[in-house]
Scaffold this active site. Structure first.
Site, PDB file in Angstrom:
ATOM      1  N   CYS A  59      79.857  98.403  29.361  1.00 40.46           N
ATOM      2  CA  CYS A  59      79.887  98.713  30.773  1.00 40.46           C
ATOM      3  C   CYS A  59      78.483  98.721  31.348  1.00 40.46           C
ATOM      4  O   CYS A  59      77.508  98.478  30.654  1.00 40.46           O
ATOM      5  CB  CYS A  59      80.531 100.089  30.990  1.00 40.46           C
ATOM      6  SG  CYS A  59      82.163 100.256  30.234  1.00 40.46           S
ATOM      7  N   ARG A  98      83.226  98.944  34.562  1.00 40.41           N
ATOM      8  CA  ARG A  98      83.875  98.931  33.253  1.00 40.41           C
ATOM      9  C   ARG A  98      84.246  97.533  32.787  1.00 40.41           C
ATOM     10  O   ARG A  98      84.834  96.745  33.534  1.00 40.41           O
ATOM     11  CB  ARG A  98      85.137  99.795  33.275  1.00 40.41           C
ATOM     12  CG  ARG A  98      85.744  99.946  31.871  1.00 40.41           C
ATOM     13  CD  ARG A  98      87.021 100.737  31.866  1.00 40.41           C
ATOM     14  NE  ARG A  98      87.481 100.928  30.483  1.00 40.41           N
ATOM     15  CZ  ARG A  98      88.734 101.102  30.119  1.00 40.41           C
ATOM     16  NH1 ARG A  98      89.683 101.135  31.035  1.00 40.41           N
ATOM     17  NH2 ARG A  98      89.063 101.246  28.842  1.00 40.41           N
ATOM     18  N   LEU A  99      83.890  97.260  31.541  1.00 43.81           N
ATOM     19  CA  LEU A  99      84.444  96.147  30.790  1.00 43.81           C
ATOM     20  C   LEU A  99      85.359  96.774  29.745  1.00 43.81           C
ATOM     21  O   LEU A  99      84.891  97.409  28.792  1.00 43.81           O
ATOM     22  CB  LEU A  99      83.340  95.324  30.123  1.00 43.81           C
ATOM     23  CG  LEU A  99      83.785  94.161  29.244  1.00 43.81           C
ATOM     24  CD1 LEU A  99      84.513  93.107  30.068  1.00 43.81           C
ATOM     25  CD2 LEU A  99      82.594  93.529  28.520  1.00 43.81           C
ATOM     26  N   ALA A 100      86.649  96.643  29.911  1.00 44.62           N
ATOM     27  CA  ALA A 100      87.611  97.367  29.077  1.00 44.62           C
ATOM     28  C   ALA A 100      87.730  96.714  27.703  1.00 44.62           C
ATOM     29  O   ALA A 100      88.061  95.529  27.588  1.00 44.62           O
ATOM     30  CB  ALA A 100      88.976  97.397  29.760  1.00 44.62           C
ATOM     31  N   GLY A 149      78.877 101.037  25.870  1.00 43.42           N
ATOM     32  CA  GLY A 149      78.693 100.736  24.456  1.00 43.42           C
ATOM     33  C   GLY A 149      79.942 100.956  23.632  1.00 43.42           C
ATOM     34  O   GLY A 149      81.054 101.068  24.149  1.00 43.42           O
ATOM     35  N   ASP A 180      87.113 105.655  22.823  1.00 44.77           N
ATOM     36  CA  ASP A 180      85.907 106.229  22.231  1.00 44.77           C
ATOM     37  C   ASP A 180      85.096 106.969  23.288  1.00 44.77           C
ATOM     38  O   ASP A 180      84.302 107.851  22.964  1.00 44.77           O
ATOM     39  CB  ASP A 180      85.066 105.162  21.537  1.00 44.77           C
ATOM     40  CG  ASP A 180      84.589 104.058  22.465  1.00 44.77           C
ATOM     41  OD1 ASP A 180      85.245 103.815  23.490  1.00 44.77           O
ATOM     42  OD2 ASP A 180      83.567 103.428  22.146  1.00 44.77           O
ATOM     43  N   LEU A 238      79.460  84.504  17.032  1.00 42.25           N
ATOM     44  CA  LEU A 238      78.478  83.488  17.402  1.00 42.25           C
ATOM     45  C   LEU A 238      77.935  82.896  16.114  1.00 42.25           C
ATOM     46  O   LEU A 238      77.383  83.609  15.268  1.00 42.25           O
ATOM     47  CB  LEU A 238      77.344  84.106  18.220  1.00 42.25           C
ATOM     48  CG  LEU A 238      77.747  84.859  19.487  1.00 42.25           C
ATOM     49  CD1 LEU A 238      76.514  85.405  20.202  1.00 42.25           C
ATOM     50  CD2 LEU A 238      78.526  83.959  20.420  1.00 42.25           C
ATOM     51  N   GLY A 255      74.240  87.726  14.930  1.00 44.52           N
ATOM     52  CA  GLY A 255      73.391  87.985  13.760  1.00 44.52           C
ATOM     53  C   GLY A 255      72.012  88.532  14.047  1.00 44.52           C
ATOM     54  O   GLY A 255      71.152  88.506  13.160  1.00 44.52           O
TER      55      GLY A 255
END
Length: 611
Positions: free
Chosen positions: A2, A50-52, A78, A102, A261, A378
């Site tokens: 978020c 918000r990114l759910a 996060g 969370d 990725l 990575g």
């Protein structure tokens, strides 16, 4: 994942300032395209985009809980990967939950442990808690600084945000860059706590900041510490593998589509192979994505940085693990588009000399976002396991400067060589680097009995993990979140970092090569081609038409620019580098990238440069 922001003012009511808080929050719409929330009460205002990812329906923010002492309100960005264990512990202690997120675990953890919750969290996070009963704001950032968080002191409180643009949207924040800000921008060193913008602070990794009517206080809850390493080669390799298995399994937790990725190097291939194994246990194929450039594989020529193209190795790994793979192939017209440069600069809030490496990552993430919301990557394996060439060059090992500045590779280009002479003299970047280096080296703890080589390699590892890694994490966060993609970085798990950092250099190179511990730990899940491949940096286009486009746009800056970039850049150098027949060196190419990104930044942000 978020975007968070807020405004605390101990001497005024903020109810009438909602339009400003909305504007601060809206700057980060790309970080949170799924929902927007604002909470204002008295002297505190919090904003959230918000990114759910986890508990799609129940994780809305700002999230609050009412206590006898007053309301506790959280805005959080996060992922906490041990939230299930923490939830069980809190439930056993009497806490009751109303969601599966969370986010609520973090909120209840503060209610139960106070500021001591930070030490208990495993993950990547940056969050703010307004404790109304105590009339204080608590800001917390993860140990490695994976997720960003900035704050800006005001006369009667503080502004904060996931990105500088959120703070700069408030009229109280000055759009000013001092001489030290320019030094930080051009010196290619990262001073902990420095945010380039005057008056703004980058919350240090592993730090809790508390703000109340008496001022601002900082507490480091984690730092990269030195401890004796126990166990020989076989035990160390096994322990690294055990940690990686646990880390990747945890970081695959998601309620939305996941992917990896994949570059075909040891780091991303290890993550891909382990993810494929764990997803396969549930009958799911791993999805992987890689970036490539039109004609790059067919017409690749080795240079001082890259001995091989990525794509053949990417495809080897995808076949080996049974991945559902897709190459994202970019052309030079797209990469050199000035509008793309503006979007990348706006996402980054600052200019950079690694133009196509930022732009291609932005476009890669944008393409991935059409299929997945979470990706594993990575980052930090090279810094942790000793992957870069500078780790293994005896001359650089003995040099008393930041190792990446002692090299001739892409990360070693010093942008002060393209600055106007008067600007270069005023900034004295060599002196700034020397002071920054001395400060960083003084932080390193050594063990009794370490020989000269071990001391030098511990210093090099420390510098890479506490200074250089910040660039890569910022780049990955900004380019991915600009398109609403959450990228997780398994190699930044603090347990792995603490363990490998303290392994002796002889163990990290036990097979005579770079990243020996990682190679040994992952050998059984990778194709032989990747196990034997020599380190190759993130790809950059070799298309000469891309460089020609940079030259053409650089000439336009000379002819038409009115925003002051030619007051910063050496016109003599720029005229030479943009001649149509000029041979453009790597340094000149990066200088052109710097010039064009500076031009875009000055136009977008119109900062006051105070030299």
């Amino acid at each position: 994942m978020c975007g968070i922001t807020g405004w605390i003012a101990f001497e005024r009511e903020l109810a009438s300032e909602r339009p400003i808080v909305e504007a601060m929050t809206e700057t980060m719409a790309c970080r949170g395209p799924d929902a927007c929330g604002i909470w204002i009460d008295g002297q505190a205002a919090l904003g959230h985009r918000r990114l759910a990812i986890i508990d799609i329906e129940g994780g809305a923010q700002p999230m609050s809980v009412t206590t006898p002492a007053g309301e506790i309100v959280l805005v959080y960005s996060g992922e906490v990967y041990n939230y299930r264990e923490l939830r069980a512990e809190l439930e056993a202690a009497g806490q009751r939950f109303t969601t599966e997120s969370d986010t609520e675990v973090v909120l209840r953890a503060y209610q139960h442990w106070g500021e001591g919750l930070a030490e208990r969290l495993n993950g990547m996070f940056a969050f703010a808690i307004w404790d109304a009963g105590a009339r204080k704001l608590v800001l917390v950032r993860d140990r490695l600084g994976i997720k960003p968080l900035y704050f800006y002191r005001t006369v009667d409180g503080v502004l904060f945000g996931s990105e500088p643009k959120a703070i700069l949207a408030n009229p109280l924040a000055r759009r000013e860059v001092s001489a030290d800000g320019l030094r930080e921008l051009f010196a290619h060193v990262r001073t902990p706590g420095h945010a380039v913008w005057a008056g703004m602070h980058d919350l240090q990794p592993g730090t809790v900041v508390t703000v109340d009517a008496d001022g601002v206080r900082e507490r480091r809850y984690w730092r990269l510490a030195t401890h004796p390493h126990e166990g020989g080669c076989e035990r160390s390799v096994a322990h690294v593998r055990g940690l990686l298995d646990d880390i990747v399994r945890r970081q695959l937790i998601s309620d939305v589509p996941r992917c990896v990725l994949l570059s075909g190097g040891l780091d991303s291939s290890t993550v891909t192979a382990l993810a494929a194994r764990f997803l396969g246990e549930d009958g799911e194929r791993v999805r992987s994505f890689a970036v490539d450039f039109v004609g790059q594989t067919e017409h690749f020529h080795p240079d001082e940085l890259r001995g091989t193209p990525d794509t053949p190795y990417v495809h080897d790994v995808a076949r080996h693990v049974g991945a559902e793979h897709q190459d994202i192939v970019l052309d030079n017209e797209t990469l050199s588009d000035p509008e793309l440069r503006r979007r990348v600069t706006a996402a980054n809030d600052l200019p950079t000399g690694l133009g196509d490496m930022y732009a291609s990552l932005y476009l890669l993430c944008k393409a991935i976002r059409e299929h997945s919301t979470v990706a594993l990557s990575g980052e930090s394996a090279d810094e942790l396991f000793g992957g870069y060439r500078q780790f293994h060059d005896p001359a650089i090992q003995r040099a008393h400067e930041f190792p990446w500045l002692a090299t001739k590779d892409a990360f070693g280009m010093k942008p002060d060589v393209i600055l106007a002479p008067a600007i270069a003299e005023a900034l004295d970047l060599p002196g700034y680097r020397r002071d920054a280096y001395a400060t960083a080296v003084a932080e390193v703890e050594h063990l009794d009995g370490e020989d000269a080589l071990e001391r030098r390699m511990r210093i090099s590892s420390y510098l890479h993990l506490t200074r250089f890694l910040r660039y890569l994490l910022d780049r990955k966060d900004r380019m991915s979140m600009a398109v609403g993609l959450e990228v997780r970085v398994p190699f930044c798990d603090h347990r792995l970092v603490e363990y490998v950092y303290n392994a002796p250099w002889a163990l990290k190179t036990y097979d005579g090569r770079e990243k020996s511990l990682l190679r040994g730990a992952a050998r059984d899940v990778l194709p032989r081609s990747v196990v034997e491949r020599v380190k190759s940096p993130y790809p950059s286009t070799q298309d000469p038409h891309y460089v020609a486009a940079l030259q053409r746009q650089g000439r336009e800056v000379l002819d038409y620019c009115e925003n002051g970039v030619t007051d910063l850049v050496d016109r003599v150098w720029l005229e030479r580098a943009t001649r149509p027949a000029a041979v453009v060196s790597t340094a000149d190419r990066q200088g052109l990238e710097w010039t064009l990104n500076l031009e875009a930044w000055l136009e977008l942000y119109r900062p006051r440069l105070n030299l």
